[in-house]
Design a protein around this motif. Structure first.
Motif, mmCIF file in Angstrom:
data_model
loop_
_atom_site.group_PDB
_atom_site.id
_atom_site.type_symbol
_atom_site.label_atom_id
_atom_site.label_comp_id
_atom_site.label_asym_id
_atom_site.label_seq_id
_atom_site.Cartn_x
_atom_site.Cartn_y
_atom_site.Cartn_z
ATOM 1 N N LEU A 1 -46.486 33.573 77.347
ATOM 2 C CA LEU A 1 -47.729 34.236 76.944
ATOM 3 C C LEU A 1 -48.316 35.031 78.113
ATOM 4 O O LEU A 1 -48.742 36.175 77.946
ATOM 5 N N ALA A 2 -48.326 34.443 79.304
ATOM 6 C CA ALA A 2 -48.899 35.115 80.460
ATOM 7 C C ALA A 2 -48.112 36.385 80.795
ATOM 8 O O ALA A 2 -48.698 37.446 81.044
ATOM 9 N N TYR A 3 -46.775 36.292 80.765
ATOM 10 C CA TYR A 3 -45.958 37.483 81.051
ATOM 11 C C TYR A 3 -46.059 38.525 79.946
ATOM 12 O O TYR A 3 -46.026 39.729 80.190
ATOM 13 N N PHE A 4 -46.200 38.033 78.724
ATOM 14 C CA PHE A 4 -46.363 38.915 77.563
ATOM 15 C C PHE A 4 -47.624 39.764 77.742
ATOM 16 O O PHE A 4 -47.627 40.976 77.533
ATOM 17 N N LEU A 5 -48.698 39.109 78.182
ATOM 18 C CA LEU A 5 -49.963 39.817 78.418
ATOM 19 C C LEU A 5 -49.805 40.800 79.570
ATOM 20 O O LEU A 5 -50.235 41.958 79.484
ATOM 21 N N ALA A 6 -49.164 40.359 80.667
ATOM 22 C CA ALA A 6 -48.995 41.230 81.831
ATOM 23 C C ALA A 6 -48.193 42.470 81.454
ATOM 24 O O ALA A 6 -48.516 43.594 81.862
ATOM 25 N N ASP A 7 -47.159 42.270 80.628
ATOM 26 C CA ASP A 7 -46.322 43.366 80.169
ATOM 27 C C ASP A 7 -47.145 44.402 79.401
ATOM 28 O O ASP A 7 -47.046 45.609 79.632
ATOM 29 N N ALA A 8 -48.004 43.906 78.502
ATOM 30 C CA ALA A 8 -48.830 44.827 77.713
ATOM 31 C C ALA A 8 -49.865 45.528 78.592
ATOM 32 O O ALA A 8 -50.163 46.709 78.398
ATOM 33 N N LEU A 9 -50.419 44.791 79.561
ATOM 34 C CA LEU A 9 -51.409 45.394 80.465
ATOM 35 C C LEU A 9 -50.791 46.572 81.223
ATOM 36 O O LEU A 9 -51.410 47.627 81.376
ATOM 37 N N LYS A 10 -49.556 46.396 81.665
ATOM 38 C CA LYS A 10 -48.858 47.464 82.395
ATOM 39 C C LYS A 10 -48.708 48.683 81.502
ATOM 40 O O LYS A 10 -48.979 49.806 81.922
#
Lengths: 294, 388
Positions: free
Chosen positions: B321-330
């Motif tokens: 979930l944390a990486y998923f969010l970071a990916d979308a933020l980028k």
């Protein structure tokens, strides 16, 4: 038929627990006309004491049962002295509100110390069971322990009430407190005895539930407390055999409704019966015999 | 009930008014990106929330060490919702209005996530749950997609369908009994889809029984189920009750396979049921630590280094979930909730340890399911089932 037999065993075990808790309600009500809502939480404390004793001191089932009963009876007396005695002369609603406060205090005080999470009671009784009729009826040894201990405690209670001086004093106080006092009965001490005995029974029920169902948590006393209260009222509150009868009756009804009606409606049926009893026999099913009152 | 809801709504409206008075900045100007965590850290499903948070914390720690996202560090604001619906709603409002987070992660269960949804929608902050499996988390009762709500886990319908397939095709069992928790949307959702699929496949449902959360005595209802002679018992529930149900079923001599969903995934299950009772029990899950793909092995090493134990499914889901969010933020290019929402919706083939995630038009992920078999109280990886 086999299924019915199994359900009767299930119902008896559940009912025995209700009966043990209901006894404390009914004894306290009989003597000072107080519905002690903290009673279900004393049962919870009993379960935790049993848990602590078995897990950290590694004692067996019977020592933990006895220790838990002793701790709970002391707790019951302290609660009576601190919370109920100062307001004994006040209105009944004040006493009721105090009882609810004590109940909440015990629940959330316990939660502070032991955290909200569910704990697993160690298996202190082993895993043996009796299989009857080709294994279609199973009696776990725990069921036998629960029912046997309940019966033993009830017989002991009857003995105390019928045959000892303290028991005589309890019966006298419940019949007429002032007259008993004039005859030289120490009312304060008698009330303390009542709380001690009632709470010890709740403590025993707590340990039995811990062993039987294996999970305990700080709010575990609420629902069984309410059910035991219903059991006491159905049997006739203030009447000792009534509490036992009410507890077994309620346990059996819940089991049978789950078994042959719908498992969803069992609580609804329990409360419907309570309402019916209150309408038709307000003093409970065994409530006529005033002399039995303690 | 409707009075409560309207009171709650007006409270949110009032709060959002106050929010309007203060500055509109959502943390975009500072050197930190604020992410809210709304999780069950105490209460009866605390192990789910704590597990997710461990995974999230590990992931954000790694991300921050690698110079963060968009050149900014991620700051977590972690609040406990006590496994309670009302508290989950309060926490969500607080995170959106007072802390002004760019996204809210949580809650762990479907019920709490749904309770947290209105505040997120009202304040236009994306809310992503990694473990709310109810179908109607991302879609409202009219079938309209909730714009700001996403999930990275499969739905109940999918778990129910897959377990029915597993019971009928893989185990070859034709008569099922179902025992559901009537207080839980999750349990009802799984049960409905299990029954529909099972009947369609040609199986029969011999009985449907119910219990309520926090009950401890299941012997009456289990005796009744035993009397109907089922081949398999489907119990979509949470570990506290399921542990007791498995234990009492085995004590009564009801030894048929017991099947369920990801609510079984907790070390407490074995503790409550007892190791020797936990045989012939299967459940669907997001992930297994015995899976040998390189991503899982690497994640296991990192997790073990930080926490000194093997990660469970909730740890893995939190990490993803944390990486998923970071990916979308980028991909969003700025710490702006509305841009983030569009980026989340456009996620395609995101590689996580729990599988490849593509977000569909209902904001649900398309991913595979793992079947876990309990052997003497130990969860073991059985197989992976792909969506048809």
């Amino acid at each position: 038929m086999k299924e019915l037999l199994q359900q009767v065993i299930n119902g008896l075990s559940l009912g025995s627990i209700y009966a043990l808790i209901a006894l404390g309600y009914t004894m306290v009500y009989g003597i000072i006309n107080l519905i002690n809502f903290a009673h279900g939480d004393i049962y919870m404390v009993g379960a935790y004491v049993g848990f602590a004793v078995t897990t950290s001191l590694h004692l067996g089932f019977f020592p933990s049962l006895v220790i838990s009963m002793v701790v709970c009876s002391i707790l019951g007396v302290i609660i009576e002295k601190v919370a109920y005695k100062p307001i004994r002369g006040s209105s009944r609603i004040a006493a009721l509100i105090t009882a609810i406060s004590v109940s909440l205090f015990l629940e959330y005080g316990m939660m502070y110390f032991v955290k909200a999470e569910t704990r697993t009671f160690p298996n202190v009784l082993g895993k043996n069971s009796l299989k009857l009729l080709d294994g279609s009826v199973v009696i776990d040894y725990k069921n036998i322990y629960i029912v046997a201990i309940t019966i033993i405690l009830m017989v002991a209670l009857q003995y105390i009430i019928r045959r000892t001086k303290a028991g005589k004093a309890m019966r006298a106080v419940s019949l007429d407190r002032e007259a008993a006092q004039l005859m030289g009965v120490n009312v304060d001490r008698t009330i303390s005895y009542t709380f001690a005995i009632g709470s010890a029974l709740a403590g025993a029920a707590g340990v039995l539930v811990g062993v039987y169902y294996t999970t305990i948590n700080p709010l575990m006393g609420i629902v069984p407390g309410l059910k035991a209260f219903i059991a006491a009222v159905i049997g006739g509150i203030g009447v000792i055999p009534g509490a036992v009868f009410g507890g077994l009756f309620l346990g059996m009804i819940e089991t049978m409704v789950s078994a042959y009606g719908g498992s969803l409606y069992k609580d609804a049926v329990a409360f419907a019966i309570l309402i019916l009893v209150l309408l038709l026999r307000p003093s409970g099913l065994l409530g006529r015999n005033i002399k039995e009152k303690v | 009930m409707s009075k409560k809801v309207s009171l709650f709504m007006s409270l949110i409206l009032m709060l959002s008014l106050f929010a309007g008075c203060s500055s509109k900045a959502t943390g975009g100007n500072s050197d930190k990106i604020k992410v809210g965590l709304n999780y069950e850290l105490s209460g009866n499903v605390a192990t789910y929330g704590q597990g997710l948070v461990e995974g999230i914390e590990l992931a954000f720690e790694e991300i921050n060490k690698n110079s963060g996202v968009l050149g900014k560090q991620i700051e977590m604001i972690k609040v406990d919702n006590k496994s309670d619906n009302a508290e989950a709603a309060n926490v969500s409002t607080r995170l959106a209005t007072r802390d002004k987070v760019v996204a809210i992660l949580g809650a762990a269960t479907s019920g709490n996530t749904k309770a947290a949804t209105p505040a997120a929608m009202q304040n236009k902050v994306p809310l992503i749950s990694a473990s709310a499996t109810a179908d109607d988390v991302t879609v409202d009762s009219n079938g309209k997609v909730r714009e700001f709500v996403f999930k990275t886990t499969f739905s109940d319908s999918f778990q129910g369908v897959m377990m029915a397939n597993f019971a009928y095709n893989d185990l070859g069992l034709k008569k099922a009994a179902v025992l559901i928790d009537t207080t839980s949307d999750y349990s009802k959702g799984l049960s409905k889809n299990f029954q529909d699929t099972y009947k369609k496949l040609g199986g029969t449902i011999v009985t449907e029984e119910a219990y309520q959360a926090k009950e401890t005595d299941f012997k009456a209802v289990l005796t009744k189920i035993k009397g109907t002679n089922p081949d398999v018992l489907f119990v979509p529930g949470y570990y506290e009750e399921v542990g007791l149900i498995v234990k009492q079923a085995r004590e009564l001599g009801l030894n048929v396979p017991i099947l369920g969903g990801d609510g079984y995934d907790s070390p407490k299950l074995a503790e409550i049921a007892g190791r020797d009772a936990l045989n012939n029990v299967y459940y669907s899950n997001h992930y297994s630590s015995q899976d040998n793909t390189p991503e899982v092995v690497e994640f296991k090493e990192k997790f073990n280094k930080k926490y000194g134990k093997d990660p469970d499914a909730f740890n893995a889901l939190g990490y993803d979930l944390a990486y998923f969010l970071a990916d979308a933020l980028k991909r969003a290019g700025a710490a702006d909730p509305v841009k983030l929402k569009d980026a989340l919706a456009a996620t395609k083939d995101f590689e996580g340890v729990t599988g490849k995630i593509t977000i569909d038009d209902k904001h649900n992920p398309v991913k595979s399911i793992t079947i876990i078999q309990m052997k003497d109280g130990k969860p073991t990886f059985l197989k992976k089932l792909d969506p048809q």
